[in-house]
Design a protein around this motif. Structure first.
Motif, PDB file in Angstrom:
ATOM      1  N   ARG A  35     -14.228   0.002  -6.480  1.00 32.17           N
ATOM      2  CA  ARG A  35     -13.412   0.022  -6.532  1.00 32.17           C
ATOM      3  C   ARG A  35     -12.170  -0.920  -6.521  1.00 32.17           C
ATOM      4  NH1 ARG A  35     -13.001   5.481  -2.403  1.00 32.17           N
ATOM      5  NH2 ARG A  35     -14.551   6.411  -4.250  1.00 32.17           N
ATOM      6  N   LYS A  36     -11.496  -0.984  -6.904  1.00 28.41           N
ATOM      7  CA  LYS A  36      -9.777  -1.771  -7.512  1.00 28.41           C
ATOM      8  C   LYS A  36      -9.265  -1.392  -6.371  1.00 28.41           C
ATOM      9  CE  LYS A  36      -9.990  -2.136 -12.393  1.00 28.41           C
ATOM     10  NZ  LYS A  36     -11.456  -2.814 -12.618  1.00 28.41           N
ATOM     11  N   VAL A  37      -9.672  -2.752  -4.996  1.00 25.58           N
ATOM     12  CA  VAL A  37      -8.666  -2.439  -4.149  1.00 25.58           C
ATOM     13  C   VAL A  37      -8.606  -4.255  -3.518  1.00 25.58           C
ATOM     14  CG1 VAL A  37     -10.419  -0.917  -2.834  1.00 25.58           C
ATOM     15  CG2 VAL A  37     -10.979  -2.852  -2.881  1.00 25.58           C
ATOM     16  N   PHE A  38      -8.751  -5.003  -3.908  1.00 17.62           N
ATOM     17  CA  PHE A  38      -7.783  -6.534  -3.884  1.00 17.62           C
ATOM     18  C   PHE A  38      -7.016  -6.593  -4.432  1.00 17.62           C
ATOM     19  CE2 PHE A  38     -12.780  -7.414  -2.647  1.00 17.62           C
ATOM     20  CZ  PHE A  38     -12.764  -7.221  -1.327  1.00 17.62           C
ATOM     21  N   GLY A  39      -6.457  -7.281  -3.427  1.00 19.31           N
ATOM     22  CA  GLY A  39      -4.361  -7.866  -4.232  1.00 19.31           C
ATOM     23  C   GLY A  39      -4.848  -9.308  -3.509  1.00 19.31           C
ATOM     24  N   GLU A  40      -3.720  -9.836  -3.435  1.00 14.88           N
ATOM     25  CA  GLU A  40      -3.917 -11.985  -3.672  1.00 14.88           C
ATOM     26  C   GLU A  40      -3.759 -11.648  -2.260  1.00 14.88           C
ATOM     27  OE1 GLU A  40      -3.740 -15.322  -4.417  1.00 14.88           O
ATOM     28  OE2 GLU A  40      -3.834 -13.606  -5.803  1.00 14.88           O
ATOM     29  N   GLY A  66     -11.800 -14.088  -6.540  1.00 15.78           N
ATOM     30  CA  GLY A  66     -12.073 -13.217  -7.528  1.00 15.78           C
ATOM     31  C   GLY A  66     -11.111 -11.955  -7.727  1.00 15.78           C
ATOM     32  N   GLU A  67     -11.269 -10.818  -8.031  1.00 17.78           N
ATOM     33  CA  GLU A  67     -10.069  -9.957  -8.443  1.00 17.78           C
ATOM     34  C   GLU A  67     -10.329  -8.701  -8.017  1.00 17.78           C
ATOM     35  OE1 GLU A  67     -10.787  -8.719 -13.134  1.00 17.78           O
ATOM     36  OE2 GLU A  67     -11.570 -10.801 -13.144  1.00 17.78           O
ATOM     37  N   ALA A  68     -10.309  -7.413  -8.578  1.00 17.69           N
ATOM     38  CA  ALA A  68      -9.122  -6.207  -7.909  1.00 17.69           C
ATOM     39  C   ALA A  68     -10.791  -5.987  -7.433  1.00 17.69           C
ATOM     40  CB  ALA A  68      -8.431  -5.199  -8.620  1.00 17.69           C
ATOM     41  N   ASP A  69     -11.750  -6.060  -7.847  1.00 15.43           N
ATOM     42  CA  ASP A  69     -13.079  -5.345  -7.657  1.00 15.43           C
ATOM     43  C   ASP A  69     -14.026  -5.869  -6.912  1.00 15.43           C
ATOM     44  OD1 ASP A  69     -13.536  -6.007  -9.957  1.00 15.43           O
ATOM     45  OD2 ASP A  69     -14.943  -3.555 -11.008  1.00 15.43           O
ATOM     46  N   HIS A  70     -14.012  -7.535  -7.193  1.00 11.66           N
ATOM     47  CA  HIS A  70     -15.080  -8.230  -7.215  1.00 11.66           C
ATOM     48  C   HIS A  70     -14.899  -9.459  -5.916  1.00 11.66           C
ATOM     49  CE1 HIS A  70     -14.348  -9.284 -10.468  1.00 11.66           C
ATOM     50  NE2 HIS A  70     -14.894 -10.476 -10.343  1.00 11.66           N
ATOM     51  N   GLU A 101      -7.686  -5.777   9.227  1.00  9.21           N
ATOM     52  CA  GLU A 101      -6.618  -6.360   9.040  1.00  9.21           C
ATOM     53  C   GLU A 101      -6.041  -5.577   8.223  1.00  9.21           C
ATOM     54  OE1 GLU A 101      -4.923 -10.443   7.617  1.00  9.21           O
ATOM     55  OE2 GLU A 101      -7.041  -9.998   7.452  1.00  9.21           O
ATOM     56  N   TYR A 102      -6.267  -4.497   7.268  1.00 12.87           N
ATOM     57  CA  TYR A 102      -5.832  -4.199   6.205  1.00 12.87           C
ATOM     58  C   TYR A 102      -6.064  -2.418   6.137  1.00 12.87           C
ATOM     59  CZ  TYR A 102      -4.708  -8.931   4.579  1.00 12.87           C
ATOM     60  OH  TYR A 102      -4.949  -9.787   4.393  1.00 12.87           O
ATOM     61  N   LEU A 103      -4.874  -1.848   6.742  1.00  9.24           N
ATOM     62  CA  LEU A 103      -5.276  -0.204   6.796  1.00  9.24           C
ATOM     63  C   LEU A 103      -5.432  -0.178   5.150  1.00  9.24           C
ATOM     64  CD1 LEU A 103      -2.819   0.653   9.296  1.00  9.24           C
ATOM     65  CD2 LEU A 103      -5.199   0.323   9.914  1.00  9.24           C
ATOM     66  N   ASP A 104      -4.891  -0.280   4.109  1.00 11.53           N
ATOM     67  CA  ASP A 104      -5.018   0.525   3.051  1.00 11.53           C
ATOM     68  C   ASP A 104      -7.010  -0.049   2.646  1.00 11.53           C
ATOM     69  OD1 ASP A 104      -4.615  -2.322   2.348  1.00 11.53           O
ATOM     70  OD2 ASP A 104      -4.440  -2.566   0.560  1.00 11.53           O
ATOM     71  N   LEU A 105      -6.961  -1.019   2.698  1.00 11.56           N
ATOM     72  CA  LEU A 105      -8.905  -1.066   2.629  1.00 11.56           C
ATOM     73  C   LEU A 105      -9.721  -0.283   3.256  1.00 11.56           C
ATOM     74  CD1 LEU A 105      -9.232  -4.885   2.527  1.00 11.56           C
ATOM     75  CD2 LEU A 105      -9.329  -3.515   0.641  1.00 11.56           C
ATOM     76  N   ARG A 106      -8.940   0.475   4.412  1.00 17.49           N
ATOM     77  CA  ARG A 106      -9.616   1.510   5.363  1.00 17.49           C
ATOM     78  C   ARG A 106      -9.426   2.653   4.794  1.00 17.49           C
ATOM     79  NH1 ARG A 106      -8.001   1.328  11.393  1.00 17.49           N
ATOM     80  NH2 ARG A 106      -7.580  -0.500  10.953  1.00 17.49           N
ATOM     81  N   ALA A 107      -8.431   3.065   4.191  1.00 17.61           N
ATOM     82  CA  ALA A 107      -7.916   4.337   3.389  1.00 17.61           C
ATOM     83  C   ALA A 107      -8.720   4.375   1.962  1.00 17.61           C
ATOM     84  CB  ALA A 107      -6.676   4.582   3.429  1.00 17.61           C
ATOM     85  N   ALA A 108      -9.243   3.902   1.789  1.00 18.91           N
ATOM     86  CA  ALA A 108      -9.777   3.587   0.712  1.00 18.91           C
ATOM     87  C   ALA A 108     -11.161   4.228   0.571  1.00 18.91           C
ATOM     88  CB  ALA A 108      -9.970   2.346  -0.068  1.00 18.91           C
TER      89      ALA A 108
END
Length: 141
Positions: A35-40, A66-70, A101-108
């Motif tokens: 999954r493409k979950v990472f940002g800067e 890295g990129e969004a998925d690795h 730290e990041y709720l968006d990662l928990r929600a993914a």
């Protein structure tokens, strides 16, 4: 391996009481289900956490991006470090701290996961380290 700095020759080997060594490993973690979950911000935080874990192992993070998925890491480590233990610690700490730290990662993900169970670890003894560093730095392009 010696590096010439003008009229001086600098020894790049690390030394312990009974060994001289220069060990590097290129490690890649992939997100669960790719999954493409990472940002800067995620990558910057991961870089900090990886560096902290490396310090605890007596290792040094040389490069991380890295990129969004690795995520790619170039780590210099002493011969006393077992790569599997380093990898397990890196995965556990980065997953836990990033998800906290990041709720968006928990929600993914529906479960408390971030990384795939698999990983890549490659010795960098044959490739010039600058080539590996450039490869990691250019992951976003």
């Amino acid at each position: 391996m010696y590096k010439s700095t003008g009229s001086q020759v600098k020894n790049e080997f690390n030394r312990s009481r009974h060994a001289a060594f220069l060990l590097h490993v290129h490690i890649v973690f992939v997100t669960k289900y790719r999954r493409k979950v990472f940002g800067e911000l995620h990558i910057n935080s991961a870089r900090q956490y990886v560096s902290e874990v490396c310090t605890e192992f007596g290792a040094e993070l040389k490069e991380c991006d890295g990129e969004a998925d690795h995520l790619h890491m170039l780590i210099e480590y002493p011969p006393t470090v077992q790569i599997t233990k380093l990898v397990n610690s890196l995965k556990a700490v980065t997953s836990r701290r990033l998800r906290n730290e990041y709720l968006d990662l928990r929600a993914a993900y529906s479960k408390p996961v971030l990384w795939s169970r698999s990983y890549f670890a490659g010795s960098c003894g044959g490739a010039p380290l600058e080539v590996v560093k450039k490869y990691i730095q250019n992951q976003r392009g």
